[in-house]
Design a protein around this motif. Structure first.
Motif, mmCIF file in Angstrom:
data_model
loop_
_atom_site.group_PDB
_atom_site.id
_atom_site.type_symbol
_atom_site.label_atom_id
_atom_site.label_comp_id
_atom_site.label_asym_id
_atom_site.label_seq_id
_atom_site.Cartn_x
_atom_site.Cartn_y
_atom_site.Cartn_z
ATOM 1 N N LEU A 1 0.835 -1.193 0.000
ATOM 2 C CA LEU A 1 0.000 0.000 0.000
ATOM 3 C C LEU A 1 0.876 1.251 0.000
ATOM 4 C CD1 LEU A 1 -3.040 0.789 0.220
ATOM 5 C CD2 LEU A 1 -2.656 1.017 2.682
ATOM 6 N N PRO A 2 0.598 2.211 -0.895
ATOM 7 C CA PRO A 2 1.420 3.435 -0.932
ATOM 8 C C PRO A 2 1.160 4.314 0.281
ATOM 9 C CG PRO A 2 -0.411 3.622 -2.476
ATOM 10 C CD PRO A 2 -0.440 2.211 -1.955
ATOM 11 N N MET A 3 2.050 4.265 1.232
ATOM 12 C CA MET A 3 1.943 5.067 2.454
ATOM 13 C C MET A 3 3.291 5.740 2.701
ATOM 14 S SD MET A 3 -1.154 4.564 3.986
ATOM 15 C CE MET A 3 -1.041 4.522 5.784
ATOM 16 N N SER A 4 3.267 7.016 2.971
ATOM 17 C CA SER A 4 4.494 7.748 3.254
ATOM 18 C C SER A 4 4.912 7.537 4.701
ATOM 19 C CB SER A 4 4.275 9.238 3.004
ATOM 20 O OG SER A 4 3.421 9.781 4.007
ATOM 21 N N PRO A 5 6.154 7.875 5.045
ATOM 22 C CA PRO A 5 6.552 7.792 6.455
ATOM 23 C C PRO A 5 5.650 8.622 7.363
ATOM 24 C CG PRO A 5 8.478 8.033 5.063
ATOM 25 C CD PRO A 5 7.288 8.217 4.172
ATOM 26 N N VAL A 6 5.161 9.760 6.869
ATOM 27 C CA VAL A 6 4.244 10.574 7.667
ATOM 28 C C VAL A 6 2.932 9.833 7.891
ATOM 29 C CG1 VAL A 6 2.920 12.731 7.716
ATOM 30 C CG2 VAL A 6 5.276 12.725 6.866
ATOM 31 N N ASP A 7 2.432 9.174 6.832
ATOM 32 C CA ASP A 7 1.209 8.370 6.964
ATOM 33 C C ASP A 7 1.370 7.314 8.045
ATOM 34 O OD1 ASP A 7 -0.324 9.611 4.979
ATOM 35 O OD2 ASP A 7 0.506 8.352 3.406
ATOM 36 N N LEU A 8 2.460 6.558 7.974
ATOM 37 C CA LEU A 8 2.666 5.443 8.899
ATOM 38 C C LEU A 8 2.807 5.930 10.334
ATOM 39 C CD1 LEU A 8 5.081 3.243 6.759
ATOM 40 C CD2 LEU A 8 2.659 2.848 7.211
ATOM 41 N N ALA A 9 3.524 7.034 10.509
ATOM 42 C CA ALA A 9 3.698 7.562 11.854
ATOM 43 C C ALA A 9 2.360 8.023 12.435
ATOM 44 C CB ALA A 9 4.694 8.718 11.838
ATOM 45 N N PHE A 10 1.537 8.668 11.609
ATOM 46 C CA PHE A 10 0.241 9.144 12.094
ATOM 47 C C PHE A 10 -0.705 7.974 12.352
ATOM 48 C CE2 PHE A 10 -4.036 11.047 11.371
ATOM 49 C CZ PHE A 10 -4.012 11.942 12.438
ATOM 50 N N LEU A 11 -0.641 6.949 11.518
ATOM 51 C CA LEU A 11 -1.481 5.774 11.725
ATOM 52 C C LEU A 11 -1.130 5.100 13.047
ATOM 53 C CD1 LEU A 11 -2.585 3.196 9.104
ATOM 54 C CD2 LEU A 11 -1.681 2.417 11.289
ATOM 55 N N GLN A 12 0.162 4.915 13.289
ATOM 56 C CA GLN A 12 0.585 4.277 14.539
ATOM 57 C C GLN A 12 0.178 5.112 15.741
ATOM 58 O OE1 GLN A 12 2.896 4.905 17.064
ATOM 59 N NE2 GLN A 12 2.710 2.872 17.981
ATOM 60 N N GLN A 13 0.315 6.414 15.634
ATOM 61 C CA GLN A 13 -0.082 7.304 16.722
ATOM 62 C C GLN A 13 -1.586 7.212 16.962
ATOM 63 O OE1 GLN A 13 1.055 11.434 16.106
ATOM 64 N NE2 GLN A 13 -0.707 12.131 17.262
ATOM 65 N N SER A 14 -2.355 7.060 15.911
ATOM 66 C CA SER A 14 -3.811 7.053 16.026
ATOM 67 C C SER A 14 -4.329 5.770 16.666
ATOM 68 C CB SER A 14 -4.454 7.239 14.647
ATOM 69 O OG SER A 14 -4.097 8.490 14.080
ATOM 70 N N VAL A 15 -3.807 4.628 16.241
ATOM 71 C CA VAL A 15 -4.311 3.369 16.804
ATOM 72 C C VAL A 15 -3.656 3.049 18.141
ATOM 73 C CG1 VAL A 15 -4.889 2.446 14.543
ATOM 74 C CG2 VAL A 15 -2.665 1.926 15.519
ATOM 75 N N GLY A 16 -2.433 3.530 18.368
ATOM 76 C CA GLY A 16 -1.778 3.362 19.656
ATOM 77 C C GLY A 16 -1.314 1.943 19.942
ATOM 78 N N ASN A 17 -0.710 1.780 21.102
ATOM 79 C CA ASN A 17 -0.200 0.489 21.542
ATOM 80 C C ASN A 17 -1.175 -0.182 22.489
ATOM 81 O OD1 ASN A 17 2.394 0.591 20.225
ATOM 82 N ND2 ASN A 17 2.960 2.171 21.708
ATOM 83 N N GLY A 18 -1.337 -1.481 22.342
ATOM 84 C CA GLY A 18 -2.249 -2.241 23.181
ATOM 85 C C GLY A 18 -1.531 -3.053 24.239
ATOM 86 N N PRO A 19 -2.262 -3.918 24.945
ATOM 87 C CA PRO A 19 -1.720 -4.625 26.105
ATOM 88 C C PRO A 19 -1.075 -5.969 25.794
ATOM 89 C CG PRO A 19 -4.067 -5.005 25.966
ATOM 90 C CD PRO A 19 -3.729 -4.102 24.817
ATOM 91 N N ILE A 20 -1.042 -6.377 24.524
ATOM 92 C CA ILE A 20 -0.615 -7.739 24.196
ATOM 93 C C ILE A 20 0.526 -7.704 23.187
ATOM 94 C CG2 ILE A 20 -1.322 -9.972 23.247
ATOM 95 C CD1 ILE A 20 -4.268 -8.940 23.928
ATOM 96 N N GLN A 21 1.567 -8.469 23.462
ATOM 97 C CA GLN A 21 2.675 -8.609 22.526
ATOM 98 C C GLN A 21 3.066 -10.080 22.463
ATOM 99 O OE1 GLN A 21 5.874 -5.788 22.849
ATOM 100 N NE2 GLN A 21 4.614 -4.290 23.918
ATOM 101 N N LEU A 22 2.995 -10.645 21.293
ATOM 102 C CA LEU A 22 3.288 -12.057 21.080
ATOM 103 C C LEU A 22 4.311 -12.192 19.960
ATOM 104 C CD1 LEU A 22 -0.419 -13.326 20.961
ATOM 105 C CD2 LEU A 22 1.073 -13.253 22.971
ATOM 106 N N ILE A 23 5.139 -13.202 20.049
ATOM 107 C CA ILE A 23 6.099 -13.458 18.992
ATOM 108 C C ILE A 23 6.192 -14.956 18.759
ATOM 109 C CG2 ILE A 23 8.131 -13.538 20.512
ATOM 110 C CD1 ILE A 23 9.643 -12.112 18.180
#
Length: 290
Positions: free
Chosen positions: A202-224
């Motif tokens: 998907l064509p997304m600029s670094p500004v797009d990605l940074a704003f998207l991450q800021q908007s959805v935020g971090n949640g309580p679960i991390q799995l690997i």
């Protein structure tokens, strides 16, 4: 199968991929995956004597019998089954850890109390070990597709709505993408198929990605999950929205997605895993403790 620990996030390994929805931070998430399990550890007679262990650790052996019976009848769409081990003595807990081993998926769940639940899949898929940080009494074996604490945190500790602010200068496509994520997340119900947004193409600029991450935020679960490659599953701060990223053997990101739905399939034990794990565990018990 990454880590949030209350106020101290634990990020996965550093990756050279410069653009991703959830960039890889410097701190490593590596867990000690022995992958040995009982088959190799117990195969050494000098290391463990099955008859002696059965005599000295009757509660652990009884628990393993119960787990084998539970996983044989487990289904993906029914509640998980818990077997507490916090009341066992140290030799019995070590025996259970040796038999179950450490599988490919591990992670943490941040709890409202500020503590962290550590989860580790065993070498027998669908059988998990869960421990609440700093509380040995809250340690248990759980049988199911994913520990219930993961599903609860994904529902109870995330926001039901995605607030979309004004896009920053330089943004290209982020606003319609956020609107789509919001609409899908609010419409999703259990039983519906998950929907995937692929950011690799998907064509997304670094500004797009940074704003998207800021908007959805971090949640309580991390799995690997570490198998042939690495898969990282992160809950975002928005209910039903997950970051799912795949890496190659060089730790370069090869697929970067947001998944809207329940716990991503990449983190779940499959239905057929239960029968296989039941058979393997029964074979281990019969070979070494009967």
């Amino acid at each position: 199968m990454k880590q949030v620990s209350g106020s101290r996030p634990i990020a996965p390994r550093k990756c050279e991929q410069p653009m991703s929805v959830f960039p890889i931070a410097a701190e490593s998430l590596d867990a000690a995956h022995s992958g040995l399990g009982a088959a190799r550890a117990l195969a050494n007679p000098a290391a463990l004597n099955g008859i002696e262990l059965a005599r000295n650790c009757p509660n652990a052996i009884a628990l393993l019998y119960s787990v084998a019976a539970a996983v044989a009848g487990q289904k993906s769409d029914v509640p998980t089954q818990l077997f507490r081990i916090g009341n066992l003595n140290d030799p019995e807990r070590r025996l259970i850890a040796e038999v179950l081993g450490e599988g490919e998926l591990s992670g943490v769940v941040a709890l409202p109390s500020g503590r962290v639940a550590q989860i580790q899949e065993s070498v027998l898929a669908g059988i998990w070990r869960v421990r609440i940080e700093t509380d040995a009494a809250h340690e248990y074996v759980e049988v199911g597709a994913i520990p219930e604490i993961v599903r609860r945190a994904a529902t109870d500790l995330t926001s039901s709505d995605l607030l979309i602010g004004a896009a920053p200068d330089g943004a290209m496509n982020v606003l319609p993408v956020l609107a789509e994520i919001r609409e899908r997340a609010m419409a999703w119900q259990p039983g519906m198929r998950s929907q995937i947004i692929n950011f690799t193409l998907l064509p997304m600029s670094p500004v797009d990605l940074a704003f998207l991450q800021q908007s959805v935020g971090n949640g309580p679960i991390q799995l690997i999950s570490r198998g042939y490659g690495t898969c990282r599953v992160l809950a975002t701060g928005i209910r039903n929205v997950w970051s799912v990223q795949f890496f190659n053997a060089m730790d370069s990101i090869i697929l970067d997605t947001l998944e809207v739905g329940g716990v991503p399939m990449a983190a779940l034990a499959a239905e057929e895993d239960f029968w296989v794990s039941a058979e393997r565990l029964q074979e281990i018990i019969k070979a070494y403790f009967e």
